[in-house]
Design a protein around this motif. Structure first.
Motif, PDB file in Angstrom:
ATOM      1  N   GLU A   1       0.982  -1.054  -0.003  1.00  0.00           N
ATOM      2  CA  GLU A   1      -0.103  -0.010   0.141  1.00  0.00           C
ATOM      3  C   GLU A   1       0.898   1.242   0.021  1.00  0.00           C
ATOM      4  OE1 GLU A   1      -2.968   0.350  -0.629  1.00  0.00           O
ATOM      5  OE2 GLU A   1      -4.249  -1.458  -0.270  1.00  0.00           O
ATOM      6  N   ILE A   2       1.983   1.224   0.810  1.00  0.00           N
ATOM      7  CA  ILE A   2       2.926   2.407   0.774  1.00  0.00           C
ATOM      8  C   ILE A   2       3.597   2.643  -0.660  1.00  0.00           C
ATOM      9  CG2 ILE A   2       5.115   3.177   1.661  1.00  0.00           C
ATOM     10  CD1 ILE A   2       4.218   1.888   4.501  1.00  0.00           C
ATOM     11  N   ILE A   3       3.815   1.398  -1.358  1.00  0.00           N
ATOM     12  CA  ILE A   3       4.458   1.540  -2.636  1.00  0.00           C
ATOM     13  C   ILE A   3       3.317   2.134  -3.481  1.00  0.00           C
ATOM     14  CG2 ILE A   3       5.345   0.101  -4.442  1.00  0.00           C
ATOM     15  CD1 ILE A   3       6.500  -1.677  -2.362  1.00  0.00           C
ATOM     16  N   ALA A   4       2.178   1.461  -3.461  1.00  0.00           N
ATOM     17  CA  ALA A   4       0.982   2.096  -4.443  1.00  0.00           C
ATOM     18  C   ALA A   4       0.717   3.726  -4.054  1.00  0.00           C
ATOM     19  CB  ALA A   4      -0.111   1.277  -3.948  1.00  0.00           C
ATOM     20  N   LYS A   5       0.584   3.935  -3.118  1.00  0.00           N
ATOM     21  CA  LYS A   5       0.560   5.250  -2.696  1.00  0.00           C
ATOM     22  C   LYS A   5       1.445   6.430  -2.830  1.00  0.00           C
ATOM     23  CE  LYS A   5      -2.502   8.038  -0.587  1.00  0.00           C
ATOM     24  NZ  LYS A   5      -3.978   8.284  -1.329  1.00  0.00           N
ATOM     25  N   TYR A   6       2.842   5.927  -2.586  1.00  0.00           N
ATOM     26  CA  TYR A   6       3.935   6.909  -2.688  1.00  0.00           C
ATOM     27  C   TYR A   6       4.821   6.805  -3.673  1.00  0.00           C
ATOM     28  CZ  TYR A   6       1.914   8.315   1.712  1.00  0.00           C
ATOM     29  OH  TYR A   6       0.984   8.881   2.771  1.00  0.00           O
TER      30      TYR A   6
ATOM     31  N   ASN B   1      -0.539   3.181 -10.421  1.00  0.00           N
ATOM     32  CA  ASN B   1      -0.261   2.208  -9.167  1.00  0.00           C
ATOM     33  C   ASN B   1      -0.897   0.790  -9.273  1.00  0.00           C
ATOM     34  OD1 ASN B   1      -2.791   2.816  -8.598  1.00  0.00           O
ATOM     35  ND2 ASN B   1      -2.467   3.358  -6.338  1.00  0.00           N
ATOM     36  N   ASN B   2      -1.649   0.566 -10.460  1.00  0.00           N
ATOM     37  CA  ASN B   2      -2.241  -0.566 -10.617  1.00  0.00           C
ATOM     38  C   ASN B   2      -1.321  -1.601 -10.727  1.00  0.00           C
ATOM     39  OD1 ASN B   2      -4.968   0.295 -10.481  1.00  0.00           O
ATOM     40  ND2 ASN B   2      -5.014   0.906 -12.760  1.00  0.00           N
ATOM     41  N   ILE B   3      -0.235  -1.386 -11.238  1.00  0.00           N
ATOM     42  CA  ILE B   3       0.825  -2.539 -11.379  1.00  0.00           C
ATOM     43  C   ILE B   3       1.031  -3.199 -10.061  1.00  0.00           C
ATOM     44  CG2 ILE B   3       2.817  -0.579 -11.085  1.00  0.00           C
ATOM     45  CD1 ILE B   3       4.220  -2.811 -13.167  1.00  0.00           C
TER      46      ILE B   3
ATOM     47  N   PHE C   1       0.793  -7.844  -6.046  1.00  0.00           N
ATOM     48  CA  PHE C   1       0.350  -8.192  -4.526  1.00  0.00           C
ATOM     49  C   PHE C   1      -0.893  -9.211  -4.589  1.00  0.00           C
ATOM     50  CE2 PHE C   1      -2.880  -7.017  -1.279  1.00  0.00           C
ATOM     51  CZ  PHE C   1      -1.899  -7.163  -0.169  1.00  0.00           C
ATOM     52  N   THR C   2      -1.649  -9.120  -5.327  1.00  0.00           N
ATOM     53  CA  THR C   2      -3.066 -10.150  -5.378  1.00  0.00           C
ATOM     54  C   THR C   2      -2.593 -11.727  -5.179  1.00  0.00           C
ATOM     55  OG1 THR C   2      -4.342  -8.426  -6.516  1.00  0.00           O
ATOM     56  CG2 THR C   2      -5.360 -10.712  -6.363  1.00  0.00           C
ATOM     57  N   PRO C   3      -1.802 -12.048  -6.334  1.00  0.00           N
ATOM     58  CA  PRO C   3      -1.239 -13.605  -5.944  1.00  0.00           C
ATOM     59  C   PRO C   3      -0.607 -13.817  -4.856  1.00  0.00           C
ATOM     60  CG  PRO C   3      -0.702 -12.706  -8.234  1.00  0.00           C
ATOM     61  CD  PRO C   3      -1.262 -11.468  -7.395  1.00  0.00           C
ATOM     62  N   LEU C   4       0.314 -12.764  -4.394  1.00  0.00           N
ATOM     63  CA  LEU C   4       1.130 -13.075  -3.335  1.00  0.00           C
ATOM     64  C   LEU C   4       0.239 -13.043  -1.967  1.00  0.00           C
ATOM     65  CD1 LEU C   4       3.889 -13.000  -1.974  1.00  0.00           C
ATOM     66  CD2 LEU C   4       3.764 -10.618  -1.950  1.00  0.00           C
ATOM     67  N   GLU C   5      -0.680 -12.106  -1.913  1.00  0.00           N
ATOM     68  CA  GLU C   5      -1.830 -11.995  -0.767  1.00  0.00           C
ATOM     69  C   GLU C   5      -2.326 -13.475  -0.713  1.00  0.00           C
ATOM     70  OE1 GLU C   5      -5.079  -9.090   0.393  1.00  0.00           O
ATOM     71  OE2 GLU C   5      -5.207  -9.790  -1.552  1.00  0.00           O
TER      72      GLU C   5
ATOM     73  N   PHE D   1      -6.156  -9.559 -21.015  1.00  0.00           N
ATOM     74  CA  PHE D   1      -7.394  -8.691 -20.660  1.00  0.00           C
ATOM     75  C   PHE D   1      -7.164  -7.314 -19.924  1.00  0.00           C
ATOM     76  CE2 PHE D   1      -8.499 -13.264 -20.596  1.00  0.00           C
ATOM     77  CZ  PHE D   1      -9.301 -13.342 -21.638  1.00  0.00           C
ATOM     78  N   GLN D   2      -6.468  -7.520 -18.818  1.00  0.00           N
ATOM     79  CA  GLN D   2      -6.379  -6.304 -17.937  1.00  0.00           C
ATOM     80  C   GLN D   2      -4.852  -6.090 -17.716  1.00  0.00           C
ATOM     81  OE1 GLN D   2      -8.722  -7.543 -14.502  1.00  0.00           O
ATOM     82  NE2 GLN D   2     -10.250  -5.964 -15.190  1.00  0.00           N
ATOM     83  N   SER D   3      -4.278  -4.896 -18.304  1.00  0.00           N
ATOM     84  CA  SER D   3      -2.878  -4.829 -18.209  1.00  0.00           C
ATOM     85  C   SER D   3      -2.353  -4.075 -17.066  1.00  0.00           C
ATOM     86  CB  SER D   3      -2.411  -3.905 -19.593  1.00  0.00           C
ATOM     87  OG  SER D   3      -2.949  -2.697 -19.244  1.00  0.00           O
ATOM     88  N   PHE D   4      -1.050  -3.944 -17.126  1.00  0.00           N
ATOM     89  CA  PHE D   4      -0.752  -3.365 -15.727  1.00  0.00           C
ATOM     90  C   PHE D   4      -1.170  -1.697 -15.594  1.00  0.00           C
ATOM     91  CE2 PHE D   4       3.472  -6.179 -16.332  1.00  0.00           C
ATOM     92  CZ  PHE D   4       3.149  -6.957 -15.303  1.00  0.00           C
ATOM     93  N   SER D   5      -1.649  -1.127 -16.413  1.00  0.00           N
ATOM     94  CA  SER D   5      -2.211   0.110 -16.317  1.00  0.00           C
ATOM     95  C   SER D   5      -3.833   0.287 -15.672  1.00  0.00           C
ATOM     96  CB  SER D   5      -2.079   0.996 -17.453  1.00  0.00           C
ATOM     97  OG  SER D   5      -2.487   0.294 -18.636  1.00  0.00           O
ATOM     98  N   VAL D   6      -4.268  -1.112 -15.852  1.00  0.00           N
ATOM     99  CA  VAL D   6      -5.794  -1.154 -15.199  1.00  0.00           C
ATOM    100  C   VAL D   6      -5.697  -1.954 -14.164  1.00  0.00           C
ATOM    101  CG1 VAL D   6      -7.944  -1.983 -16.389  1.00  0.00           C
ATOM    102  CG2 VAL D   6      -6.296  -1.280 -17.928  1.00  0.00           C
TER     103      VAL D   6
END
Lengths: 223, 327
Positions: free
Chosen positions: A46-51, A60-62, A67-71, A110-115
């Motif tokens: 979340e810190i990486i995604a935010k800042y 920050n979608n990348i 994160f999702t598979p890791l989580e 379907f959903q690239s890193f930007s999406v």
């Protein structure tokens, strides 16, 4: 910066719960240790995604694509320890591997890193609801606990069931765009953020219950 | 329709859907908690019952162990009882030739003394006659000595075979031998006892594979029981009663049939089906373990794959029939 209440509540819950739980790490059982690891990983992402994401990438979608598979893998480990039966081991590995593969296919086609990777989020939520129901079934099949309300596993599992059912709804609305929305309602995300905040607070609560039980176990062992 | 209208409509749908989902989930969790408590109660009850069953199982297992140990002890006493009969029988069998040996050696001693006396009187013809008598007596001593030797050798042959190993056995000889051993064994215990022994052996019967030690126990049990039955009747009936034990063997193409019959009191119909059950006995306490017929049944049926049956008529007697396969 933390601009509104839902975001503020979410970040405070996540970072606060992660910080407190670090001190309990050595005095809880394996599944709770992995839950602490999950909270720390979530905080970092979340810190990486935010800042940092906006500085390094276009979106920050990348971060969530990784994160999702890791989580989910960490959740599988937690459920593996909670369910305590070897007959589901293969299914945990299969579920974890299939979500990683799905994420790769989803990102490519379907959903690239930007999406936002909502497809993967929905699949992850479905898997987690299934695991949650499986753990409830297992708890009922082997009713080892005197009072479930005093057990961290019950609160953890209830939180997972409610939060990820709601997640299916949120990401379903967002993803399917059943009403062809150009801008999905902000309230939807605000509620989701508040629920996420509660999720991490309940995680902390269940870790505390796990800590209490661990201490009781130690006391009984040496009395 | 404008975007804002769609937006507010969807918010309502979302909120309603969210509330419904969350309500359902809370309902599920509450229901789960209630059913968990019930299940826990059942589980605790089940655990208690399981512990109770475990405890009872342990008690039963312990009792079974004690029973098995008691059974072993009884089997040992049954063996010892059989051994007693056997020893008494063997002693009697040996007693006859030994009596001859002793008597003729005594006579020979007297004859030798007389021969010495006649020699001193120079009556040579009488000495020759006496010496001839001594020689005849010596032949008799030798003959009875051999008889005793053959009895002992026969016994050794039975005991030397490896336990459980089948060897070719002369059923006629074995049955007859143990009829006599049982009879004399019984007589050694009760001097008043007497019985006619009627032996009808089929000479065409060839040797068949059996475990002679086991089969001899069966014969010993059945003949001793027959002796007991006829003796009981004699003790409780009119003086004219003549006890009789019959041994009969019949040769069939694939089997050998052995009948052991007595003219005792017979077995009441109410208990005849129980006589092969372990520990069942009609004898007074201390006189029978109730294992003789049970062990005999086991030896014939399980060890030899044969058949053993009984027929009886009250006041007329009992017949045990053994059928042994030739192969």
């Amino acid at each position: 910066m933390l601009v509104d209440f839902p975001h503020g509540f979410y970040y405070l819950s996540l970072l606060g719960s992660s910080f407190i739980s670090i001190f309990l790490y050595r005095n809880v059982d394996k599944p709770f240790q992995w839950l602490i690891i999950l909270m720390l990983v979530t905080s970092i992402s979340e810190i990486i995604a935010k800042y940092l994401a906006f500085e390094l990438f276009e979106s920050n979608n990348i971060v969530y694509h990784f994160f999702t598979p890791l989580e989910f893998s960490i959740y599988c480990i937690i459920y593996y320890f909670f369910i305590r039966t070897t007959k589901y081991n293969t299914y945990f590995i299969l579920l974890s591997a299939s979500l990683i593969i799905f994420e790769i296919i989803n990102t490519i086609f379907f959903q690239s890193f930007s999406v936002s990777n909502t497809n993967t989020l929905i699949i992850e939520s479905v898997f987690l609801v299934t695991l949650s129901l499986l753990l409830f079934y297992q708890l009922k099949e082997e009713p080892l606990y005197d009072n479930l309300l005093h057990e961290g596993v019950f609160w953890f599992n209830s939180a997972i069931l409610i939060y990820y059912c709601f997640n299916i709804l949120v990401w379903g609305f967002h993803n399917l765009r059943v009403y062809e929305l150009t801008n999905p309602p902000k309230l939807m995300y605000d509620i989701n953020l508040i629920l996420s905040g509660f999720l991490y607070l309940i995680f902390l609560f269940s870790i505390c219950l796990g800590y209490k039980k661990f201490q009781l176990h130690l006391t009984n062992r040496y009395v | 329709m404008s975007d804002s209208t769609i937006n507010s409509g969807n918010v309502i749908v979302f909120v309603i859907a969210g509330l419904v989902v969350i309500s359902l989930l809370f309902g599920f969790i509450v229901f789960f908690l209630i059913s968990y408590r019930q299940k826990k109660k059942d589980f605790v009850l089940m655990q208690l019952q399981k512990n109770e069953i475990e405890s009872q199982k342990k008690t039963v297992e312990k009792t079974l162990e004690e029973l098995a140990s008691a059974q072993n002890q009884l089997i040992q006493s049954e063996k010892m009882a059989s051994l007693g009969v056997l020893i008494a029988g063997i002693s009697h069998e040996l007693q006859n030739p030994l009596n001859f040996v002793n008597n003729f050696s005594e006579i020979n001693k007297e004859l030798i003394e007389e021969a010495i006396s006649r020699l001193q009187n120079k009556e040579y013809e009488a000495v020759v006659e006496l010496l001839q008598d001594i020689l005849d007596n010596d032949a008799r001593i030798h003959s009875h000595g051999k008889r005793a030797d053959s009895i002992i050798k026969g016994m050794l042959n039975h005991s030397r075979n490896n336990p459980g190993e089948k060897t070719l056995t002369d059923i006629n000889a074995l049955a007859e031998e143990f009829l006599r051993l049982s009879y004399h064994g019984y007589r050694a215990r009760d001097k008043q006892f007497n019985s006619i022994l009627d032996v009808k052996l089929d000479p065409t019967i060839e040797k068949i594979p059996t475990i002679p030690q086991d089969l001899s126990r069966v014969f010993l049990n059945l003949f001793t029981n027959a002796c007991y039955a006829v003796n009981e009747k004699k003790l409780n009936s009119e003086p004219g009663f003549k006890p009789k034990i019959t041994l009969e063997t019949i040769n069939h193409p694939n089997t050998i049939e052995i009948h052991i019959q007595d003219n005792g009191n017979g077995i009441p119909e109410a208990i005849i089906s129980k006589i092969f059950q372990p520990f069942f006995t009609t004898k007074p306490t201390g006189q029978g373990t109730g294992l003789g017929l049970s062990l005999s049944y086991d030896i014939i049926k399980n060890t030899h794959g044969g058949e053993i049956s009984v027929t009886s008529k009250m006041n007329e007697g009992t017949t045990f029939t053994i059928i042994l396969n030739k192969k």
